[in-house]
Design a protein around this motif. Structure first.
Motif, PDB file in Angstrom:
ATOM      1  N   TRP A   1      -3.385   7.832   7.738  1.00  0.00           N
ATOM      2  CA  TRP A   1      -2.616   7.067   6.583  1.00  0.00           C
ATOM      3  C   TRP A   1      -3.039   5.491   7.458  1.00  0.00           C
ATOM      4  N   LEU A   2      -2.123   5.784   7.866  1.00  0.00           N
ATOM      5  CA  LEU A   2      -1.370   4.599   8.363  1.00  0.00           C
ATOM      6  C   LEU A   2      -2.147   4.030   9.426  1.00  0.00           C
ATOM      7  N   LEU A   3      -3.111   4.248  10.315  1.00  0.00           N
ATOM      8  CA  LEU A   3      -4.763   3.741  11.232  1.00  0.00           C
ATOM      9  C   LEU A   3      -5.572   3.601  10.135  1.00  0.00           C
ATOM     10  N   GLU A   4      -5.697   4.263   9.016  1.00  0.00           N
ATOM     11  CA  GLU A   4      -6.647   3.988   8.163  1.00  0.00           C
ATOM     12  C   GLU A   4      -6.354   2.246   7.404  1.00  0.00           C
TER      13      GLU A   4
ATOM     14  N   ASP B   1      29.640  19.380  -3.153  1.00  0.00           N
ATOM     15  CA  ASP B   1      30.925  18.631  -2.833  1.00  0.00           C
ATOM     16  C   ASP B   1      30.547  17.455  -1.944  1.00  0.00           C
ATOM     17  N   GLU B   2      29.623  16.536  -1.909  1.00  0.00           N
ATOM     18  CA  GLU B   2      29.535  15.325  -2.093  1.00  0.00           C
ATOM     19  C   GLU B   2      29.276  15.298   0.000  1.00  0.00           C
ATOM     20  N   VAL B   3      28.355  16.401  -0.207  1.00  0.00           N
ATOM     21  CA  VAL B   3      27.897  16.547   1.943  1.00  0.00           C
ATOM     22  C   VAL B   3      26.270  16.916   1.099  1.00  0.00           C
ATOM     23  N   THR B   4      26.060  16.812   2.947  1.00  0.00           N
ATOM     24  CA  THR B   4      24.186  17.105   3.028  1.00  0.00           C
ATOM     25  C   THR B   4      24.647  17.931   3.731  1.00  0.00           C
ATOM     26  N   ASP B   5      22.954  19.395   3.656  1.00  0.00           N
ATOM     27  CA  ASP B   5      22.942  20.426   4.168  1.00  0.00           C
ATOM     28  C   ASP B   5      21.869  20.114   6.084  1.00  0.00           C
ATOM     29  N   VAL B   6      20.893  18.762   5.377  1.00  0.00           N
ATOM     30  CA  VAL B   6      19.868  19.336   5.564  1.00  0.00           C
ATOM     31  C   VAL B   6      19.465  17.505   5.161  1.00  0.00           C
ATOM     32  N   ASN B   7      18.829  16.301   6.406  1.00  0.00           N
ATOM     33  CA  ASN B   7      18.415  15.257   6.133  1.00  0.00           C
ATOM     34  C   ASN B   7      16.641  15.656   6.286  1.00  0.00           C
ATOM     35  N   LEU B   8      16.106  14.487   5.689  1.00  0.00           N
ATOM     36  CA  LEU B   8      14.452  14.748   6.031  1.00  0.00           C
ATOM     37  C   LEU B   8      14.327  13.620   6.031  1.00  0.00           C
ATOM     38  N   HIS B   9      12.672  13.426   6.950  1.00  0.00           N
ATOM     39  CA  HIS B   9      12.588  12.274   7.017  1.00  0.00           C
ATOM     40  C   HIS B   9      11.567  12.315   7.177  1.00  0.00           C
ATOM     41  N   VAL B  10      10.213  11.326   6.841  1.00  0.00           N
ATOM     42  CA  VAL B  10       8.479  11.563   6.525  1.00  0.00           C
ATOM     43  C   VAL B  10       8.777  11.313   8.129  1.00  0.00           C
ATOM     44  N   ARG B  11       7.570  12.066   8.632  1.00  0.00           N
ATOM     45  CA  ARG B  11       6.963  12.458  10.004  1.00  0.00           C
ATOM     46  C   ARG B  11       6.104  11.338   9.873  1.00  0.00           C
ATOM     47  N   LEU B  12       5.895  10.452  11.606  1.00  0.00           N
ATOM     48  CA  LEU B  12       4.816   9.824  11.036  1.00  0.00           C
ATOM     49  C   LEU B  12       3.400  10.302  11.594  1.00  0.00           C
ATOM     50  N   SER B  13       3.691  10.904  12.229  1.00  0.00           N
ATOM     51  CA  SER B  13       3.013  11.934  12.370  1.00  0.00           C
ATOM     52  C   SER B  13       2.308  12.854  11.344  1.00  0.00           C
ATOM     53  N   ALA B  14       2.533  12.612  10.269  1.00  0.00           N
ATOM     54  CA  ALA B  14       2.170  13.624   8.937  1.00  0.00           C
ATOM     55  C   ALA B  14       1.468  12.451   8.292  1.00  0.00           C
TER      56      ALA B  14
ATOM     57  N   VAL C   1       0.872  -1.056  -0.349  1.00  0.00           N
ATOM     58  CA  VAL C   1       0.320  -0.167  -0.079  1.00  0.00           C
ATOM     59  C   VAL C   1       0.580   1.374   0.063  1.00  0.00           C
ATOM     60  N   ILE C   2       1.197   1.636  -1.102  1.00  0.00           N
ATOM     61  CA  ILE C   2       1.425   3.109  -1.377  1.00  0.00           C
ATOM     62  C   ILE C   2       0.434   4.287  -0.194  1.00  0.00           C
TER      63      ILE C   2
ATOM     64  N   SER D   1       7.706  17.313  -0.149  1.00  0.00           N
ATOM     65  CA  SER D   1       6.083  17.654   0.306  1.00  0.00           C
ATOM     66  C   SER D   1       5.618  16.339  -0.110  1.00  0.00           C
ATOM     67  N   SER D   2       5.903  15.397  -0.419  1.00  0.00           N
ATOM     68  CA  SER D   2       5.003  13.827  -1.272  1.00  0.00           C
ATOM     69  C   SER D   2       5.667  12.919  -0.238  1.00  0.00           C
ATOM     70  N   PRO D   3       4.587  11.698   0.329  1.00  0.00           N
ATOM     71  CA  PRO D   3       4.885  11.376   1.602  1.00  0.00           C
ATOM     72  C   PRO D   3       5.600   9.926   1.106  1.00  0.00           C
ATOM     73  N   ASP D   4       6.700   9.483   1.250  1.00  0.00           N
ATOM     74  CA  ASP D   4       7.539   8.647   0.322  1.00  0.00           C
ATOM     75  C   ASP D   4       7.468   7.487   1.189  1.00  0.00           C
ATOM     76  N   VAL D   5       6.693   6.783   1.466  1.00  0.00           N
ATOM     77  CA  VAL D   5       6.138   5.987   2.454  1.00  0.00           C
ATOM     78  C   VAL D   5       5.120   5.026   1.597  1.00  0.00           C
ATOM     79  N   ALA D   6       5.828   3.326   1.925  1.00  0.00           N
ATOM     80  CA  ALA D   6       4.603   2.675   1.671  1.00  0.00           C
ATOM     81  C   ALA D   6       4.264   1.535   3.533  1.00  0.00           C
ATOM     82  N   LEU D   7       3.046   0.921   2.798  1.00  0.00           N
ATOM     83  CA  LEU D   7       2.969   0.104   3.423  1.00  0.00           C
ATOM     84  C   LEU D   7       2.725  -1.742   3.181  1.00  0.00           C
TER      85      LEU D   7
END
Length: 207
Positions: A200-203, A183-196, A30-31, A43-49
């Motif tokens: 969808w997750l509970l449903e 420079d092969e470095v990162t400034d800010v890492n972005l992680h999908v919030r489960l709260s966001a 389930v994507i 801003s697209s939720p990159d997550v699946a079950l």
């Protein structure tokens, strides 16, 4: 990129190049309905079950509880990555390793910094990104960094030993057209919030 696998390999041990896999049958994938692989606004939720048949002892790999509450700023989180890391020699050979680190979550003001070609996109969508993503410092802001390559995407983010997010992307100060950092470095890492994705997750689990 295989969105509908029939068999999934679940690793029971990862120590540098030493991988042990158990195969499980996949019943359904389930994507998230808002996922868009062409999204440039982060801003697209990159997550699946992935629902699997009960043909594996999950005690072999361990499980974590979920925390669906919004993660506040300046919280100490732990993250894992399973992506590529260069070997110690000068060749371009890569092998997957399990990386882990700790860092504090970053505030919305981090997205107000200059990120090259993405500055305008970030400023316009900063609040949307922040509301859906947990931000952690990249290697240019902290020497203890995760998400050092694209292969780390999908790695877990833990707060107080509970899963709160999933590594999805990063912003770099000098991003090239192909999405890699000059420079092969990162400034800010972005992680999908489960709260966001809580509703969808509970449903999805209920259905």
């Amino acid at each position: 990129d295989n969105k509908n696998p029939s068999v999934l390999g679940i690793s029971t041990k990862i120590v540098n190049q030493d991988f042990d896999f158990e195969g499980v049958e996949v019943e359904k994938v389930v994507i998230h309905h808002l996922y868009n692989d062409q999204d440039e606004n982060f801003s697209s939720p990159d997550v699946a079950l992935v629902f699997v048949r009960n043909n594996m002892d999950f005690d072999l790999i361990g499980t974590r509880e979920l925390d669906l509450d919004f993660v506040q700023d300046d919280k100490q989180v732990e993250y894992w990555g399973f992506g590529c890391q260069k070997t110690t020699n000068s060749t371009d050979n890569y092998f997957p390793v399990k990386k882990r680190g700790n860092n504090s979550t970053q505030g919305l003001n981090v997205l107000s910094r200059n990120f090259g070609d993405f500055t305008e996109i970030v400023h316009e969508n900063a609040e949307t990104i922040y509301s859906s993503m947990i931000l952690t410092a990249g290697i240019s802001m902290s020497k203890n960094a995760s998400s050092l390559c694209f292969g780390d995407s999908g790695g877990p983010v833990f707060l107080n030993d509970k899963l709160v997010g999933i590594n999805a992307s990063y912003l770099s100060r000098d991003m090239k057209e192909d999405g890699t950092s000059k420079d092969e470095v990162t400034d800010v890492n972005l992680h999908v919030r489960l709260s966001a994705v809580k509703a969808w997750l509970l449903e999805s689990l209920k259905n």
